[in-house]
Design an enzyme around this catalytic site. Sequence first.
Site: not given
Lengths: 153, 91
Positions: B7-9, B14, B40
């Site tokens: 997970a990324c923001g 990423t 996320v």
Amino acid sequence: MNNYLDKGLILLNSSADSTAAIFEEIGSVMITKGYANSEYVEGLKAREKEFPTGVPTGVIGVALPHTDASYVNESKIGLMTLKEPVSFRIMGSDSDEIEVKVVFLLGCSDGEEHIQVLQKIVELVQQQAFLDQLLQLQTVEEAYQLLESNLDL
Amino acid sequence: MKKVLVACGGAVATSTVAANKIRALLKENNIDADVSQCRVSELGSKVSGTDLIVTTAKVDKDYGVPVIHGLAFISGVGLDKTKKEILEVLQ
């Protein structure tokens, strides 16, 4: 294939002393050249606040600021080196900070492209020799050539 | 088959970079795993059946699943340690 580069987006030894000053300096070039819309600088600031992009690479800190692709008209990669390090929050952290000397602006108008550019930049910033070269750069011409030969996009 | 969520923001950038490296790591170690990505904010709805969460953004909530910070896949610093942690959870 280096239409990602523009000498106007290579800013060496900047005296910018805050993340806001950095985003204003390089972001305004993106806007003036028509590569990004007028909200771009605010977009960079907001994004950095919510999802910080400081990356500790060992010797120096690198930051990879970007916005949502919708702010960008034409994809570009910017490079800024700083005279004095500026604190960025570390990616994935609320409070930890890293002193950043090198900023790569990832200005992509498309998500897929952003991933490819990020992947390439990530490979580069993991190479200590490349970072050393970045810090030695004196002229925009030198910087352009270094990026052109390393960014095989 | 193990299930890993990366997970990324904001976007998926990423996490894509990290997920590709995790897939290669698991393949090298003959671990059969499904590595998928999300934001996320989507973890809550996707976490069911997951063995491990790797994230490049901040995760505050406890999902009852081990969470490993994947910054090393971006920075290259501490990569061996992060890889070892991932393998320990999945082996």
